[in-house]
Scaffold this motif. Structure first.
Motif: not given
Ligand code: URP
Ligand code: ZN
Ligand code: ZN
Length: 460
Positions: A2-9, A43-53
């Motif tokens: 699996g892939l986890l996009i972690k902690g994004g907005e 795991v992809i760390d998305a902290a401090g970033k936006l996550v869009f479709p």
């Protein structure tokens, strides 16, 4: 794995929340804060970033024989550039000329794209003639999952349909439940004005706009809307460029006509002074409808903010400088079009969301979700929801850069937005859970893109 996009907005057309997105087998399987995931998950760390479709470009040209040449583009390069810029799906215009067979053309376009696209894609089927075979051919194409048509009211004798053909196309579209997109300019007026201007020795690129004035686009928009109304079809005005055309479309919407409005990247950021530059500099900015007087730009932005303009595409259609110079002696011979597939998201984010007061949810809607809904891709595309394709853009709002042909990934030799600043760019872009782009580079697998087969939206 699996892939986890972690902690994004996570920002969609409707909602905003901080959390994780877990992806298994190409789709999103869980969304929420602090998700527990199996060992071995990437795991992809998305902290401090936006996550869009993933963003959707509903209007691109890649394979395109046009004006005596071919668009300077191919599916591998265009899809890589799209992904670097955050676009994970595009809808390409399949454009037979009036003398071509529609079904053969459709198969040609499919073959050109198949195995060569790094992102997912679909087609709008161009209807450029209506004869005895058209109904059967278009019915077959719709059954194959291409459930939107494209007509041109302009480009007489090449792509353009006359009113009778437009009527029959829209009647059939209503019967089949498909949406019809339209380039709205009065072909006859354009042709006559071009001849008048050339006869007066007005041959430079600065005369392109006067040959297709705002009223000519407004007339095309009014006529298309009237035909949509009288046939019970659903229409979609492409690349609307000016206030009079907007008024015509909104007037139809207010009467209850099922009409949707798209504008494209150049018309939000560039005005006709770019096309008035001398020589090839002006030619680089020749497109149709043309770049307009600058008083139109705030009107388009306001209409986008309020949702009157529903979606934003690019009308990506590259020709290089040598091709543009085919029109050195007469502006009517300059191939029409400008590239933009790589830059739409970053420029609209910068000049819309960051600097222009465009609501971030409206931004996501206009550049992704609305096109997905209108063209039968939602919620598989254009949403961040359990079960949706894991097409995601982890967006770095701290990035600062400038648009330049020297650093772009498309194969063209200029960029019409040269020197424009950008504040933000995609950091990670996934297509069905595969990381295809990172921080301005294509890092994925070429050719994994799939043709998206769609259902008709509505039947008569
Ligand atoms: O100038 C343009 N827009 N070129 C591409 C063909 C079209 O009309 O969309
Ligand atoms: Zn067009
Ligand atoms: Zn186009």
């Amino acid at each position: 794995m699996g892939l986890l996009i972690k902690g994004g907005e996570i920002v969609t057309a409707e909602t905003r929340l901080r959390g994780d997105i877990f992806i298994e087998d190409e789709t999103i399987s869980a969304i929420g804060p602090g998700l527990a995931v199996p060992p071995g998950t990437e795991v992809i760390d998305a902290a401090g970033k936006l996550v869009f479709p993933g963003f959707i470009d509903p209007h691109v040209h890649i394979h395109l024989p046009f004006m005596g040449t071919f668009a300077k583009e191919n599916h591998a390069a265009a899809s890589a550039a799209a992904l670097i810029g955050g676009t994970t799906t595009f809808v390409e215009m399949c454009c037979p000329s009036r003398k071509d067979d529609a079904l053969e053309t459709y198969h040609t376009w499919k073959q050109k794209a198949e195995g060569n696209c790094a992102c997912d894609y679909a087609f709008h089927m161009g209807v450029t003639r209506y004869d005895d075979k058209t109904e059967a051919q278009l019915t077959e194409i719709v059954k194959d999952g291409t459930t939107s048509f494209k007509i041109f009211l302009s480009y007489k004798n090449f792509f353009g349909v006359d009113d009778e053909e437009m009527f029959h196309t829209l009647k059939l579209a209503a019967k089949l439940g498909v949406i019809t997109t339209a380039h709205c300019e009065n072909a006859e007026l354009v042709g006559q004005l071009q001849q008048l201007l050339l006869a007066e020795g007005k041959t430079g690129p600065e005369w392109h706009e006067p040959s297709r004035p705002e009223a000519v686009e407004a007339e095309g928009t009014t006529r298309f809307a009237t035909f949509v109304e009288q046939t019970g079809a659903t229409g979609y005005v492409v690349h609307l460029s000016c206030a009079p055309a907007l008024r015509a479309a909104v007037d139809a919407k207010m009467r209850g006509v099922k009409l949707h409005i798209e504008s494209v990247l150049p018309h939000f950021l560039l005005d006709k002074s770019y096309a008035e530059r001398t020589g090839v500099e002006g030619m680089k900015h020749i497109m149709s409808p043309p770049l307009r007087d600058k008083r139109n730009l705030p009107v388009l932005w306001n209409a986008l903010k309020s949702g009157l303009i529903e979606s934003v595409g690019t009308d990506h259609c590259p020709f290089d400088k040598e091709q543009k110079l085919m029109g050195a002696k007469a502006f009517t011979q300059i191939p029409n079009g400008i590239p933009g597939i790589e830059d739409r998201v970053n420029l609209m984010y910068t000049y819309g969301v960051k600097r222009g007061g465009l609501d971030i949810h409206r931004f996501v809607d206009a550049l992704s979700t609305r096109a997905a809904k209108l063209f039968g891709l939602y919620p598989r595309k254009g949403s961040i929801s359990v079960g949706a394709d894991a097409d995601l853009v982890v967006y770095d709002t701290s990035y600062r850069g400038k648009i330049s042909a020297a650093t772009q990934h498309g194969i063209n030799d200029y960029n019409g937005f040269e020197g424009f600043e950008i504040e933000g760019r995609p950091s990670v872009v996934t297509v069905r859970g595969k990381v295809q782009a990172r921080d301005g580079a294509f890092v994925g697998k070429p050719g994994i893109g799939r043709l998206l087969r769609r259902e008709p939206q509505r039947k008569e």
